[in-house]
Motif scaffolding. Structure first.
Motif, PDB file in Angstrom:
ATOM      1  N   ASP A 117       1.086   3.917  34.515  1.00 40.57           N
ATOM      2  CA  ASP A 117       0.335   4.283  35.721  1.00 40.57           C
ATOM      3  C   ASP A 117      -1.163   4.429  35.432  1.00 40.57           C
ATOM      4  OD1 ASP A 117       2.544   4.254  37.339  1.00 40.57           O
ATOM      5  OD2 ASP A 117       2.923   6.414  37.197  1.00 40.57           O
ATOM      6  N   LEU A 118      -1.522   4.681  34.185  1.00 43.34           N
ATOM      7  CA  LEU A 118      -2.922   4.846  33.799  1.00 43.34           C
ATOM      8  C   LEU A 118      -3.578   3.542  33.339  1.00 43.34           C
ATOM      9  CD1 LEU A 118      -2.481   8.091  31.669  1.00 43.34           C
ATOM     10  CD2 LEU A 118      -3.158   7.934  34.076  1.00 43.34           C
ATOM     11  N   ALA A 119      -2.780   2.475  33.233  1.00 49.49           N
ATOM     12  CA  ALA A 119      -3.282   1.206  32.690  1.00 49.49           C
ATOM     13  C   ALA A 119      -4.081   0.429  33.727  1.00 49.49           C
ATOM     14  CB  ALA A 119      -2.112   0.354  32.210  1.00 49.49           C
ATOM     15  N   TYR A 120      -5.096  -0.278  33.234  1.00 48.44           N
ATOM     16  CA  TYR A 120      -5.872  -1.176  34.087  1.00 48.44           C
ATOM     17  C   TYR A 120      -5.114  -2.491  34.238  1.00 48.44           C
ATOM     18  CZ  TYR A 120      -9.895   1.871  33.558  1.00 48.44           C
ATOM     19  OH  TYR A 120     -10.752   2.947  33.586  1.00 48.44           O
ATOM     20  N   GLY A 121      -5.187  -3.101  35.412  1.00 52.27           N
ATOM     21  CA  GLY A 121      -4.576  -4.407  35.634  1.00 52.27           C
ATOM     22  C   GLY A 121      -3.059  -4.390  35.605  1.00 52.27           C
ATOM     23  N   LEU A 122      -2.456  -3.317  36.064  1.00 51.91           N
ATOM     24  CA  LEU A 122      -0.999  -3.161  36.050  1.00 51.91           C
ATOM     25  C   LEU A 122      -0.329  -4.223  36.921  1.00 51.91           C
ATOM     26  CD1 LEU A 122       1.209  -1.232  34.977  1.00 51.91           C
ATOM     27  CD2 LEU A 122       1.008   0.005  37.129  1.00 51.91           C
ATOM     28  N   THR A 123       0.761  -4.809  36.424  1.00 54.42           N
ATOM     29  CA  THR A 123       1.547  -5.787  37.182  1.00 54.42           C
ATOM     30  C   THR A 123       3.008  -5.365  37.176  1.00 54.42           C
ATOM     31  OG1 THR A 123       2.126  -7.193  35.308  1.00 54.42           O
ATOM     32  CG2 THR A 123      -0.005  -7.632  36.376  1.00 54.42           C
ATOM     33  N   GLU A 124       3.830  -6.105  37.873  1.00 61.50           N
ATOM     34  CA  GLU A 124       5.272  -5.825  37.906  1.00 61.50           C
ATOM     35  C   GLU A 124       5.943  -6.076  36.554  1.00 61.50           C
ATOM     36  OE1 GLU A 124       7.252  -4.597  40.430  1.00 61.50           O
ATOM     37  OE2 GLU A 124       5.333  -4.192  41.429  1.00 61.50           O
ATOM     38  N   THR A 125       5.291  -6.876  35.697  1.00 64.90           N
ATOM     39  CA  THR A 125       5.875  -7.199  34.394  1.00 64.90           C
ATOM     40  C   THR A 125       5.053  -6.615  33.245  1.00 64.90           C
ATOM     41  OG1 THR A 125       4.723  -9.321  34.345  1.00 64.90           O
ATOM     42  CG2 THR A 125       6.977  -9.308  35.237  1.00 64.90           C
ATOM     43  N   SER A 126       4.392  -5.494  33.501  1.00 66.32           N
ATOM     44  CA  SER A 126       3.601  -4.818  32.472  1.00 66.32           C
ATOM     45  C   SER A 126       4.489  -3.924  31.623  1.00 66.32           C
ATOM     46  CB  SER A 126       2.511  -3.952  33.115  1.00 66.32           C
ATOM     47  OG  SER A 126       1.520  -4.750  33.699  1.00 66.32           O
ATOM     48  N   ARG A 127       4.196  -3.869  30.337  1.00 67.97           N
ATOM     49  CA  ARG A 127       4.867  -2.953  29.407  1.00 67.97           C
ATOM     50  C   ARG A 127       3.861  -2.517  28.361  1.00 67.97           C
ATOM     51  NH1 ARG A 127      10.569  -2.974  28.802  1.00 67.97           N
ATOM     52  NH2 ARG A 127      10.111  -1.236  27.428  1.00 67.97           N
ATOM     53  N   LEU A 128       4.189  -1.459  27.648  1.00 67.04           N
ATOM     54  CA  LEU A 128       3.365  -1.009  26.535  1.00 67.04           C
ATOM     55  C   LEU A 128       3.909  -1.621  25.251  1.00 67.04           C
ATOM     56  CD1 LEU A 128       2.855   2.762  27.412  1.00 67.04           C
ATOM     57  CD2 LEU A 128       1.344   0.838  27.886  1.00 67.04           C
ATOM     58  N   GLY A 129       3.019  -2.228  24.480  1.00 75.83           N
ATOM     59  CA  GLY A 129       3.427  -2.903  23.252  1.00 75.83           C
ATOM     60  C   GLY A 129       4.094  -1.991  22.243  1.00 75.83           C
ATOM     61  N   CYS A 130       3.740  -0.710  22.259  1.00 73.85           N
ATOM     62  CA  CYS A 130       4.344   0.223  21.305  1.00 73.85           C
ATOM     63  C   CYS A 130       5.809   0.505  21.618  1.00 73.85           C
ATOM     64  CB  CYS A 130       3.552   1.525  21.257  1.00 73.85           C
ATOM     65  SG  CYS A 130       3.592   2.492  22.786  1.00 73.85           S
ATOM     66  N   GLN A 131       6.268   0.128  22.790  1.00 75.37           N
ATOM     67  CA  GLN A 131       7.650   0.393  23.192  1.00 75.37           C
ATOM     68  C   GLN A 131       8.537  -0.846  23.137  1.00 75.37           C
ATOM     69  OE1 GLN A 131       8.635   3.701  23.928  1.00 75.37           O
ATOM     70  NE2 GLN A 131       6.640   3.839  22.930  1.00 75.37           N
ATOM     71  N   ILE A 132       7.988  -1.979  22.732  1.00 76.87           N
ATOM     72  CA  ILE A 132       8.749  -3.229  22.653  1.00 76.87           C
ATOM     73  C   ILE A 132       9.088  -3.511  21.197  1.00 76.87           C
ATOM     74  CG2 ILE A 132       8.761  -5.696  23.177  1.00 76.87           C
ATOM     75  CD1 ILE A 132       8.464  -3.838  25.642  1.00 76.87           C
ATOM     76  N   CYS A 133      10.376  -3.435  20.855  1.00 76.07           N
ATOM     77  CA  CYS A 133      10.827  -3.752  19.502  1.00 76.07           C
ATOM     78  C   CYS A 133      11.239  -5.216  19.448  1.00 76.07           C
ATOM     79  CB  CYS A 133      12.002  -2.867  19.099  1.00 76.07           C
ATOM     80  SG  CYS A 133      11.494  -1.180  18.756  1.00 76.07           S
ATOM     81  N   LEU A 134      10.791  -5.893  18.412  1.00 75.99           N
ATOM     82  CA  LEU A 134      11.115  -7.310  18.259  1.00 75.99           C
ATOM     83  C   LEU A 134      12.584  -7.508  17.907  1.00 75.99           C
ATOM     84  CD1 LEU A 134       8.057  -8.626  16.231  1.00 75.99           C
ATOM     85  CD2 LEU A 134       8.527  -8.905  18.651  1.00 75.99           C
ATOM     86  N   THR A 135      13.174  -8.526  18.517  1.00 70.27           N
ATOM     87  CA  THR A 135      14.520  -8.978  18.190  1.00 70.27           C
ATOM     88  C   THR A 135      14.466 -10.500  18.105  1.00 70.27           C
ATOM     89  OG1 THR A 135      15.181  -9.179  20.503  1.00 70.27           O
ATOM     90  CG2 THR A 135      15.617  -7.056  19.434  1.00 70.27           C
ATOM     91  N   LYS A 136      15.485 -11.085  17.508  1.00 71.85           N
ATOM     92  CA  LYS A 136      15.521 -12.551  17.397  1.00 71.85           C
ATOM     93  C   LYS A 136      15.533 -13.206  18.779  1.00 71.85           C
ATOM     94  CE  LYS A 136      15.704 -14.614  13.792  1.00 71.85           C
ATOM     95  NZ  LYS A 136      14.533 -15.246  13.191  1.00 71.85           N
ATOM     96  N   SER A 137      16.053 -12.525  19.797  1.00 70.09           N
ATOM     97  CA  SER A 137      16.098 -13.112  21.140  1.00 70.09           C
ATOM     98  C   SER A 137      14.704 -13.240  21.755  1.00 70.09           C
ATOM     99  CB  SER A 137      16.998 -12.285  22.056  1.00 70.09           C
ATOM    100  OG  SER A 137      16.446 -11.010  22.284  1.00 70.09           O
ATOM    101  N   LEU A 138      13.721 -12.572  21.182  1.00 69.95           N
ATOM    102  CA  LEU A 138      12.349 -12.647  21.691  1.00 69.95           C
ATOM    103  C   LEU A 138      11.513 -13.688  20.958  1.00 69.95           C
ATOM    104  CD1 LEU A 138      11.624  -8.838  22.128  1.00 69.95           C
ATOM    105  CD2 LEU A 138      12.260 -10.493  23.893  1.00 69.95           C
ATOM    106  N   GLU A 139      12.139 -14.498  20.124  1.00 71.55           N
ATOM    107  CA  GLU A 139      11.449 -15.550  19.372  1.00 71.55           C
ATOM    108  C   GLU A 139      10.616 -16.428  20.299  1.00 71.55           C
ATOM    109  OE1 GLU A 139      10.024 -18.008  16.565  1.00 71.55           O
ATOM    110  OE2 GLU A 139      11.268 -16.274  16.067  1.00 71.55           O
ATOM    111  N   GLY A 140       9.336 -16.595  19.975  1.00 71.94           N
ATOM    112  CA  GLY A 140       8.451 -17.467  20.739  1.00 71.94           C
ATOM    113  C   GLY A 140       7.897 -16.863  22.015  1.00 71.94           C
ATOM    114  N   MET A 141       8.127 -15.585  22.250  1.00 71.58           N
ATOM    115  CA  MET A 141       7.659 -14.959  23.485  1.00 71.58           C
ATOM    116  C   MET A 141       6.134 -14.960  23.570  1.00 71.58           C
ATOM    117  SD  MET A 141       8.206 -10.935  22.746  1.00 71.58           S
ATOM    118  CE  MET A 141       6.948 -10.207  23.716  1.00 71.58           C
ATOM    119  N   VAL A 142       5.649 -14.878  24.807  1.00 72.77           N
ATOM    120  CA  VAL A 142       4.214 -14.839  25.063  1.00 72.77           C
ATOM    121  C   VAL A 142       3.891 -13.514  25.737  1.00 72.77           C
ATOM    122  CG1 VAL A 142       2.301 -15.900  26.309  1.00 72.77           C
ATOM    123  CG2 VAL A 142       4.082 -17.340  25.303  1.00 72.77           C
TER     124      VAL A 142
END
Length: 160
Positions: A117-142
């Protein structure tokens, strides 16, 4: 030094002997279950399986990095964002994802929503990078950095 070496040997022998013991358990149905439990001593081998992530910065430049499964997107970024160091106390690691990637990221917690809610440019698909853990299913993500930012990711001319 000799004491340290002796303790290491003693610990290693004790664990090796303990790992060979068989454990017997009696369940409620009076069936005797036996099992073998093995303990390992030492370090885990280094993982060679890496996940490729593409970041699009606010200037449109594509930056490709690799991270290990379990790392967060904040861990693999190269630009020093994350003022709170991943403690979910700011929104400087705000990223925007495509719909298909966003659906793979898992559930958003209430705490993360509060920070978004405090982020600039918030969209429906916004997330915080510190909360996204990498998995093999995310290979090649943008992941795209928002165009409106107020931190170190600004252009070299410091315009927002």
């Amino acid at each position: 030094m000799a004491l340290v070496t002796a303790l290491r040997r003693l610990t290693h022998v004790s664990l090796r002997e303990f790992s060979r013991k068989t454990v017997a358990v009696t369940s409620t149905s009076r069936t005797r279950l036996t099992g073998f439990r093995s303990f390992t001593v030492g370090t885990q081998p280094l993982r060679s399986d890496k996940v490729t992530v593409h970041f699009i910065n606010r200037d449109g430049e594509k930056i490709t990095v690799k991270g290990s499964p379990g790392d967060t997107l904040l861990d693999v970024t190269l630009c020093g964002v994350g003022a709170c160091e991943g403690t979910l106390a700011c929104s400087t690691c705000h990223l925007i994802f495509d719909d298909e990637v966003y659906k793979k990221l898992g559930r958003v917690t209430d705490e993360e929503m509060d920070m978004l809610d405090l982020a600039y440019g918030l969209t429906e698909t916004s997330r915080l990078g510190c909360q996204i853990c990498l998995t093999k299913s995310l290979e090649g993500m943008v992941a795209r950095v928002p165009e409106s930012i107020t931190d170190l990711r600004q252009s070299k001319d410091e315009s927002a």
